[in-house]
Scaffold this active site. Structure first.
Site, PDB file in Angstrom:
ATOM      1  N   LYS A  48      35.747   2.155  52.806  1.00 26.09           N
ATOM      2  CA  LYS A  48      35.377   1.170  51.610  1.00 26.09           C
ATOM      3  C   LYS A  48      33.925   0.730  51.803  1.00 26.09           C
ATOM      4  O   LYS A  48      33.209   0.601  50.798  1.00 26.09           O
ATOM      5  CB  LYS A  48      36.469   0.050  51.877  1.00 26.09           C
ATOM      6  CG  LYS A  48      36.202  -0.790  50.809  1.00 26.09           C
ATOM      7  CD  LYS A  48      37.053  -2.079  51.178  1.00 26.09           C
ATOM      8  CE  LYS A  48      36.983  -3.391  50.143  1.00 26.09           C
ATOM      9  NZ  LYS A  48      37.323  -3.050  48.846  1.00 26.09           N
TER      10      LYS A  48
ATOM     11  N   CYS B  88      46.497 -10.094  30.159  1.00 26.32           N
ATOM     12  CA  CYS B  88      46.792 -10.180  31.339  1.00 26.32           C
ATOM     13  C   CYS B  88      46.096 -11.504  31.993  1.00 26.32           C
ATOM     14  O   CYS B  88      45.448 -12.323  31.310  1.00 26.32           O
ATOM     15  CB  CYS B  88      46.527  -9.185  32.262  1.00 26.32           C
ATOM     16  SG  CYS B  88      47.219  -9.028  33.972  1.00 26.32           S
TER      17      CYS B  88
ATOM     18  N   CYS C 257      52.289  -5.353  32.176  1.00 26.47           N
ATOM     19  CA  CYS C 257      50.845  -5.042  31.754  1.00 26.47           C
ATOM     20  C   CYS C 257      50.788  -3.493  32.160  1.00 26.47           C
ATOM     21  O   CYS C 257      51.316  -3.172  33.453  1.00 26.47           O
ATOM     22  CB  CYS C 257      49.886  -6.008  32.207  1.00 26.47           C
ATOM     23  SG  CYS C 257      50.021  -6.273  33.636  1.00 26.47           S
TER      24      CYS C 257
ATOM     25  N   ILE D 281      47.967 -16.018  30.131  1.00 27.85           N
ATOM     26  CA  ILE D 281      49.106 -15.105  31.231  1.00 27.85           C
ATOM     27  C   ILE D 281      49.209 -16.102  32.623  1.00 27.85           C
ATOM     28  O   ILE D 281      50.045 -15.689  33.302  1.00 27.85           O
ATOM     29  CB  ILE D 281      48.651 -13.773  31.341  1.00 27.85           C
ATOM     30  CG1 ILE D 281      48.336 -13.086  29.874  1.00 27.85           C
ATOM     31  CG2 ILE D 281      49.645 -13.103  32.263  1.00 27.85           C
ATOM     32  CD1 ILE D 281      49.700 -13.352  28.977  1.00 27.85           C
TER      33      ILE D 281
ATOM     34  N   HIS E 143      40.477  -6.658  31.147  1.00 31.59           N
ATOM     35  CA  HIS E 143      39.556  -5.952  32.223  1.00 31.59           C
ATOM     36  C   HIS E 143      38.221  -5.632  31.693  1.00 31.59           C
ATOM     37  O   HIS E 143      37.435  -4.942  32.216  1.00 31.59           O
ATOM     38  CB  HIS E 143      40.428  -4.587  32.451  1.00 31.59           C
ATOM     39  CG  HIS E 143      41.541  -4.789  33.231  1.00 31.59           C
ATOM     40  ND1 HIS E 143      42.813  -5.325  32.748  1.00 31.59           N
ATOM     41  CD2 HIS E 143      41.603  -4.901  34.600  1.00 31.59           C
ATOM     42  CE1 HIS E 143      43.729  -5.554  33.618  1.00 31.59           C
ATOM     43  NE2 HIS E 143      42.911  -5.051  34.896  1.00 31.59           N
TER      44      HIS E 143
ATOM     45  N   TRP F 195      55.604  -4.205  45.494  1.00 26.52           N
ATOM     46  CA  TRP F 195      54.462  -4.284  45.988  1.00 26.52           C
ATOM     47  C   TRP F 195      54.562  -4.895  47.415  1.00 26.52           C
ATOM     48  O   TRP F 195      53.616  -5.107  47.894  1.00 26.52           O
ATOM     49  CB  TRP F 195      53.541  -5.404  45.034  1.00 26.52           C
ATOM     50  CG  TRP F 195      53.038  -4.676  43.511  1.00 26.52           C
ATOM     51  CD1 TRP F 195      53.658  -3.297  43.411  1.00 26.52           C
ATOM     52  CD2 TRP F 195      52.505  -5.216  42.521  1.00 26.52           C
ATOM     53  NE1 TRP F 195      52.863  -3.152  42.141  1.00 26.52           N
ATOM     54  CE2 TRP F 195      52.334  -4.385  41.742  1.00 26.52           C
ATOM     55  CE3 TRP F 195      51.963  -6.711  42.627  1.00 26.52           C
ATOM     56  CZ2 TRP F 195      51.799  -4.559  40.389  1.00 26.52           C
ATOM     57  CZ3 TRP F 195      51.356  -6.740  41.084  1.00 26.52           C
ATOM     58  CH2 TRP F 195      51.321  -5.490  40.212  1.00 26.52           C
TER      59      TRP F 195
ATOM     60  N   HIS G 222      56.142 -11.223  31.520  1.00 24.54           N
ATOM     61  CA  HIS G 222      54.857 -10.766  31.293  1.00 24.54           C
ATOM     62  C   HIS G 222      54.823  -9.338  32.003  1.00 24.54           C
ATOM     63  O   HIS G 222      55.096  -9.078  33.148  1.00 24.54           O
ATOM     64  CB  HIS G 222      53.698 -11.493  31.925  1.00 24.54           C
ATOM     65  CG  HIS G 222      52.350 -10.889  31.836  1.00 24.54           C
ATOM     66  ND1 HIS G 222      51.665 -10.422  30.701  1.00 24.54           N
ATOM     67  CD2 HIS G 222      51.768 -10.288  32.723  1.00 24.54           C
ATOM     68  CE1 HIS G 222      50.743  -9.696  30.842  1.00 24.54           C
ATOM     69  NE2 HIS G 222      50.675  -9.602  32.388  1.00 24.54           N
TER      70      HIS G 222
ATOM     71  N   GLU H 185      36.239   1.377  57.068  1.00 26.45           N
ATOM     72  CA  GLU H 185      34.967   1.532  57.069  1.00 26.45           C
ATOM     73  C   GLU H 185      34.303   2.270  55.861  1.00 26.45           C
ATOM     74  O   GLU H 185      33.368   2.087  55.450  1.00 26.45           O
ATOM     75  CB  GLU H 185      34.682   2.454  58.512  1.00 26.45           C
ATOM     76  CG  GLU H 185      34.970   1.694  59.747  1.00 26.45           C
ATOM     77  CD  GLU H 185      36.281   1.826  60.108  1.00 26.45           C
ATOM     78  OE1 GLU H 185      37.289   1.957  59.356  1.00 26.45           O
ATOM     79  OE2 GLU H 185      36.729   1.539  61.349  1.00 26.45           O
TER      80      GLU H 185
HETATM   81  N1  GLN Z   1      50.447 -14.705  35.922  1.00 22.35           N
HETATM   82  C1  GLN Z   1      49.548 -13.525  36.687  1.00 22.35           C
HETATM   83  C2  GLN Z   1      47.926 -13.870  36.481  1.00 22.35           C
HETATM   84  O1  GLN Z   1      47.719 -14.384  35.404  1.00 22.35           O
HETATM   85  C3  GLN Z   1      49.950 -12.118  36.172  1.00 22.35           C
HETATM   86  C4  GLN Z   1      49.280 -11.110  36.863  1.00 22.35           C
HETATM   87  C5  GLN Z   1      49.693  -9.537  36.287  1.00 22.35           C
HETATM   88  O2  GLN Z   1      50.174  -9.277  35.346  1.00 22.35           O
HETATM   89  N2  GLN Z   1      49.270  -8.483  37.231  1.00 22.35           N
HETATM   90  O3  GLN Z   1      47.079 -13.567  37.193  1.00 22.35           O
HETATM   91 ZN    ZN Z   2      49.316  -8.595  33.693  1.00 19.31          ZN
END
Ligand code: GLN
Ligand code: ZN
Length: 768
Positions: free
Chosen positions: A19, A734, A651, A439, A702, A569, A649, A17
């Site tokens: 949010k 990313c 980030c 990515i 981002h 996660w 990868h 709620e």
């Molecule tokens: N392979 C994922 C993507 O491209 C990597 C996401 C991440 O690093 N959080 O969305």
């Molecule tokens: Zn990433």
């Protein structure tokens, strides 16, 4: 009498709620009055729920419109200049928009300004807003909000204790941007805490909880002295202080804590279980000892009988001064298990969310006060749940355990060293200098989301769904070929979330409908629950990947989420070590890696963006973690032949301090976030020469801003000061799923052009 108390309850609401209300308010669709009404209703509901469960001392101050650390900053007037200018020099700290501007950079009123930095709250997935201090920092007390919430609870008939971040942890978690020493601010800050305590004393309160979670960290002399100084200055008040620590054991700081003149101490009896005896022994018996035996960081039902052991032991020394609580605030758990109607009943019987946990706290406290017979029914039910979990075939898979125990060192060792593998890989892949890639994900358009949602709801059939996703893959391949990218991806259109997607296809994972946990501000995540031994019943990504590869002659990279990220996660098991859980996931993924290789995939990327966040809080525990985390990654990758190129990868984390572990992953190529910090990460390579190939991100995904060709070239030239050109890749920071196509294509076109310019400059178009 033992007291059942609460360190804090989730704020976001069972149906999120808060949010909904916040986001409406930010869009200008909800008035301040209605937003406040929503918040008040949530607080009232949460207090009532805890009181009904039998919790006797309820928290105030745990509610927040965005973040409790930012609330603390506003409580003490720590508001950066840039948000205040333009609103006149009168700082109206009850101006909620000022607060939201600090949190998000933008609010319905006032001018935009760069938002405050946000970072992880210890080792949780909750993010707090970093306090910004400066040399001449002043503090002013703005207690209206807190005091009105205390009165609000009291008017509802509740007995409450305010819950506040303590002065030393507050300073510790902030940053002095100008390089000044934040510890010098302590005396001035303490004056405001003193003033606040005086105000609280007028409110018929017995206790104030001051959270000092940094007491579970390694503290140097200066910070230890800060504790001594701070609590000396807070000791001469009638209001009793409960010093709350959590997220680890306080054993190393126990001598220091004993020196602090506080009336009670709360310790995390889940993570600090091994040291409870020492704490019971050391803590003076005329003070209160609160044991957090109910896990505030996980979703498992408490083994009540086991939890009673330390409690009873403590009771012998402390008599009625043993309090019961959750280990930490319940902020990190979902609200109510009763809302989960689709969970398998057996699994459900093993779980407890915030509401159920408050009940457990009350039951345990009642057992101390009235004897175990008074809670016999609850104890018996708990015993039954424990026994069923211990023996359930849903959890324990002999085949998985057997495979785990047969692992040898060689399983996490690639056949040859990088230098030799690179020769084979470069020979077959035939990539140009500065190869370009992305990515993994591409913009998640309304079409893609519609496809997944439709399939989940049953509105479209499986064949319809498959052909829909294939059309997306074909579109992604076509766009990448048109852009002339060297290593393609299929685009991840079938994935809702990089962990949930894999969890759904692995055995041993469960998913909730409403198990939301606040990540930051209005953002929540719904972590999967790892409840049993993990295995992979069938291939997960092979079909999509081979389909994508069939559409192009360029190499197409297979994409997987790594074992540590899946572990970090998710809600994890408490009946198996994290190491073993990581190994199980790694073995399941190892099969996927090998199936991809068999199906002709020559490049496979295993994402590990969470590897840094799994790092234990205490230095002494970090090497062991890094060791098993690296091994788990290698376990999933090392089964391939020399010619198969493994990428990883990472980030948005501080990687510099774990750089040698990153190298130890022995991935052939790592793509890593650096563009925001202007390649700051690469400075780590001044001292440490990274041995394999690396793609420092040159496009900050981002931001909607498209980086220019010259800018990308400059970043790569900068990277080339640290990494030989032959080992550099060019790629975004990313995945691109949060972006739109127009800016994505524009940015990727620039990225490819930059690569071509650099190749022209440095002389090699393609190896062949
Ligand atoms: N392979 C994922 C993507 O491209 C990597 C996401 C991440 O690093 N959080 O969305
Ligand atoms: Zn990433």
């Amino acid at each position: 009498m033992s007291v059942a108390h609460s360190l804090g309850f989730p704020r976001i609401g069972l149906k999120r709620e808060l949010k909904t209300a916040l986001e409406k308010y930010w869009r200008g669709e909800l008035s301040r009055v209605d937003l406040d009404a929503c918040a008040r209703a949530l607080r009232a509901a949460h207090w009532q729920l805890q009181a009904d469960a039998g919790v006797q001392l309820l928290p105030v101050g745990d509610f927040s419109y965005y973040d409790h650390v930012l609330d603390t900053s506003f409580l003490f007037g720590v508001i950066p200049e840039r948000f205040v200018s333009g609103v006149g020099d009168h700082q109206d700290t009850t101006d909620l928009d000022l607060y939201f501007r600090a949190a998000r950079g933008r609010a319905p009123t006032g001018a935009d300004a760069p938002a405050c930095e946000m970072t992880k709250w210890f080792d949780s997935n909750y993010h707090y807003i970093v306090p910004e201090f400066s040399k001449g920092q002043t503090f002013t007390l703005n207690s209206e909000r807190l005091i009105s919430q205390i009165q609000e609870a009291q008017a509802l008939g509740h007995k409450v204790k305010p819950v506040l971040l303590g002065p030393v942890s507050y300073l510790y978690l902030g940053k002095a941007r100008d390089g000044s020493n934040k510890l010098e601010l302590l005396p001035k800050l303490l004056l405001q805490y003193q003033k606040l305590i005086q105000q609280l004393e007028a409110l018929k309160l017995e206790w104030l909880q001051l959270d000092e979670p940094i007491l579970v960290l390694d503290l140097d002399q200066a910070w230890q002295d800060a504790f001594r100084y701070a609590y000396k200055n807070l000791q001469d008040y009638k209001l009793q202080l409960l010093l709350a620590t959590y997220f680890g054991s306080v054993k190393d700081n126990l001598a220091l804590i004993k020196e602090l003149a506080v009336d009670g101490l709360h310790v995390d009896a889940v993570r600090g279980a091994a040291d409870l005896d020492a704490i019971i022994e050391a803590w003076p018996k005329e003070r209160v000892l609160s044991l957090g035996v109910v896990d505030g960081r996980n979703i498992w039902r408490t083994d009540l009988r086991a939890a009673l052991l330390p409690l009873t032991k403590a009771q012998q020394k402390f008599n009625g001064r043993v309090w019961v609580a959750s280990s930490s605030s319940l902020l990190h758990t979902p609200v109510d298990l009763d809302a989960e109607t689709r969970l398998d009943p057996e699994l459900r019987s093993w779980l407890a969310f915030a509401k159920q946990k408050t009940r457990e706290i009350a039951v345990l406290s009642k057992a101390l006060n009235e004897g175990v017979l008074a809670v016999d029914a609850e104890l018996t039910a708990s015993d039954r749940s424990v026994a069923s979990r211990r023996s359930s075939t849903r959890i324990h898979k002999p085949a998985v355990k057997a495979r785990l125990s047969a692992i040898t060192k060689a399983d996490s060792q690639r056949k040859s060293a990088y230098a030799k593998r690179a020769v084979v890989q470069h020979g077959t892949l035939n990539l140009p200098l500065f190869p370009t890639t992305t990515i993994g994900s591409f913009p998640q358009t309304a079409d893609i989301r519609g496809l997944r949602a439709g399939f989940k709801k049953g509105a479209i059939t499986e064949p319809e769904y498959v052909s829909g996703i294939k059309a997306q893959i074909a579109d992604h391949v076509k766009r990448q070929e048109a852009l002339d990218i060297d290593v393609l991806v299929h685009g991840e259109a079938e994935r809702n979330d990089m962990v949930e997607y894999f969890g759904e296809q692995l055995e041993g994972f469960a998913f909730t409908e409403n198990g939301w946990v606040q990540s930051y501000g209005s953002r929540c995540v719904k972590p999967p629950i790892i409840y049993g031994d993990v295995s992979r019943p069938k291939p997960i990504t092979v079909g999509w990947t081979t389909y994508a590869q069939s559409l192009t002659n360029k190499p197409l990279k297979g994409m997987l989420t790594g074992p540590i990220t899946i572990l970090c996660w998710s809600f994890t098991r408490n009946d198996l070590s994290r190491k073993e859980q990581a190994e199980q996931i790694a073995l399941a993924l190892r099969d996927e890696v090998q199936d991809l290789e068999k199906a002709g995939t020559r490049i496979i990327q295993i994402d590990e963006p969470a590897i840094r966040e799994g790092l234990p809080l205490k230095k002494a525990e970090q090497p062991a973690y890094l060791d098993w985390a690296v091994t788990a990654f290698r376990l999933c990758t090392a089964g391939v032949s020399d010619g198969t190129q493994i990428h990883t990868h990472m980030c948005y984390s501080e990687f510099n301090e774990i750089i040698d572990s990153i190298a130890a992953l022995d991935a052939d190529v790592i793509t890593i976030e650096t563009s925001r910090s202007n390649m700051e990460l690469l400075e780590a390579f001044e001292k440490f020469s990274y041995p394999n190939e690396i793609g420092p991100g040159v496009y900050d995904i981002h931001s909607p801003i498209v980086p220019g060709v010259a800018q990308i070239e400059a970043l790569i030239e900068k990277a080339a000061q640290y990494i030989p050109r032959e080992r550099l890749w060019i790629n975004p920071d990313c995945g691109l799923k949060t972006r739109q196509w127009p800016e994505t294509e524009a940015a990727l076109a620039n990225l490819v052009q930059a690569a071509k310019n650099l190749r022209a400059k440095y002389g090699r178009a393609a190896a062949a």
